[in-house]
Design a protein around this motif. Structure first.
Motif, PDB file in Angstrom:
ATOM      1  N   VAL A  93      40.529  31.986  30.400  1.00 18.19           N
ATOM      2  CA  VAL A  93      39.176  32.538  30.293  1.00 18.19           C
ATOM      3  C   VAL A  93      39.127  33.455  29.076  1.00 18.19           C
ATOM      4  N   GLN A  99      31.599  41.624  25.678  1.00 12.46           N
ATOM      5  CA  GLN A  99      32.026  41.593  27.076  1.00 12.46           C
ATOM      6  C   GLN A  99      33.237  42.496  27.300  1.00 12.46           C
ATOM      7  N   VAL A 111      35.146  40.741  41.197  1.00  8.88           N
ATOM      8  CA  VAL A 111      34.806  39.324  41.054  1.00  8.88           C
ATOM      9  C   VAL A 111      36.012  38.569  40.523  1.00  8.88           C
ATOM     10  N   GLN A 114      37.218  34.064  36.730  1.00  6.42           N
ATOM     11  CA  GLN A 114      36.377  32.981  36.222  1.00  6.42           C
ATOM     12  C   GLN A 114      34.903  33.384  36.173  1.00  6.42           C
ATOM     13  N   GLN A 115      34.492  34.288  37.034  1.00  4.57           N
ATOM     14  CA  GLN A 115      33.098  34.745  37.061  1.00  4.57           C
ATOM     15  C   GLN A 115      32.870  35.988  36.209  1.00  4.57           C
ATOM     16  N   LEU A 116      33.931  36.532  35.681  1.00  9.49           N
ATOM     17  CA  LEU A 116      33.833  37.798  34.957  1.00  9.49           C
ATOM     18  C   LEU A 116      33.016  37.716  33.668  1.00  9.49           C
ATOM     19  N   ASP A 118      30.357  35.931  32.922  1.00  7.71           N
ATOM     20  CA  ASP A 118      28.933  35.974  33.269  1.00  7.71           C
ATOM     21  C   ASP A 118      28.552  37.349  33.804  1.00  7.71           C
ATOM     22  N   PHE A 119      29.432  37.943  34.602  1.00  2.00           N
ATOM     23  CA  PHE A 119      29.180  39.270  35.164  1.00  2.00           C
ATOM     24  C   PHE A 119      29.054  40.312  34.060  1.00  2.00           C
ATOM     25  N   ARG A 122      25.708  40.434  31.813  1.00  4.47           N
ATOM     26  CA  ARG A 122      24.476  40.979  32.375  1.00  4.47           C
ATOM     27  C   ARG A 122      24.381  42.483  32.093  1.00  4.47           C
ATOM     28  N   ARG A 127      23.841  43.922  37.106  1.00  5.88           N
ATOM     29  CA  ARG A 127      25.148  43.945  37.769  1.00  5.88           C
ATOM     30  C   ARG A 127      25.089  44.661  39.112  1.00  5.88           C
ATOM     31  N   ILE A 130      24.191  42.288  41.991  1.00 11.03           N
ATOM     32  CA  ILE A 130      25.100  41.178  42.297  1.00 11.03           C
ATOM     33  C   ILE A 130      26.021  41.562  43.448  1.00 11.03           C
ATOM     34  N   GLN A 132      29.279  41.347  44.800  1.00 13.86           N
ATOM     35  CA  GLN A 132      30.612  40.986  44.324  1.00 13.86           C
ATOM     36  C   GLN A 132      31.486  40.544  45.492  1.00 13.86           C
TER      37      GLN A 132
END
Length: 207
Positions: A93, A99, A111, A114-116, A118-119, A122, A127, A130, A132
């Protein structure tokens, strides 16, 4: 002959230096005060009579909430960016500079890696909304311990010593989850850590 009465004047006090001093003190405290960062999850810690305080820096905070979710936090910005690069490379990743900068300012997160991206893309208000799911910490997908190991490696590289590890468990947290976190740390020979609690008044003898 009548006595001559001396002219009496009312005493006066110049308050200007005191006002200046007050403003200087207020300015000093405003510039030096370090506000507590906003946490990703609210954890109601149990109470104890221990008075051992956490260090002000170089601290890894592992939070376990009442829903069995595991969150990870680290207070040093530069090692955090190094840690992010290491963990991202392990899972394939990648992160942009923006970021990575956002990540360095996070107090904690929960999280999967793999989702970091996108997190982190934002804004702060998004955030907050969301939900988590927590960092995976099972035998098939143990990302949690990877974050801890890479955080320790980044801390040694930057400061010449591993970061202090603290576990912050909710008073209603699932005990097996907390035990699992401790076991995972011990499997990596991380045996020095403390549990974060609220200070409780010590009982008075005879009462």
């Amino acid at each position: 002959m009548p006595k001559v009465k001396p002219h009496r004047t009312s005493p006066s006090l110049d308050m200007t230096p005191m006002v200046d001093l007050a403003f200087l003190l207020v300015t000093f405290f405003m510039l030096t005060t370090k506000f507590a960062p906003e946490e990703a999850v609210v954890v109601d810690t149990p109470s104890s009579t221990s008075e051992l305080r956490l260090p002000e820096s170089h601290v890894i905070t592992i939070s376990v909430d009442k829903d069995k979710r595991v969150f990870f936090g680290m207070d040093d910005a530069k090692p955090k960016m190094d840690m992010l690069s290491r963990v991202g490379a392990k899972y394939g990743v990648s992160f942009t500079a923006a970021q990575a900068k956002t990540f360095s300012n996070l107090s904690s997160f929960g999280v999967p890696v793999q989702q970091l991206p996108d997190f982190l893309s934002r804004d702060n208000e998004q955030r907050k909304t969301i939900k988590q799911p927590g960092i995976p910490a099972d035998s098939l997908n143990n990302q949690f311990i990877d974050w801890v190991v890479e955080a320790q490696a980044a801390s040694r590289k930057e400061f010449g010593k591993p970061a202090y590890v603290a576990i912050k468990g909710d008073g209603n947290a699932d005990v097996p989850t907390v035990k699992k976190v401790i076991k995972l740390l011990q499997e990596k020979n991380i045996n020095r850590f403390n549990l974060i609690t609220d200070l409780e008044t010590k009982p008075v003898a005879g009462k």
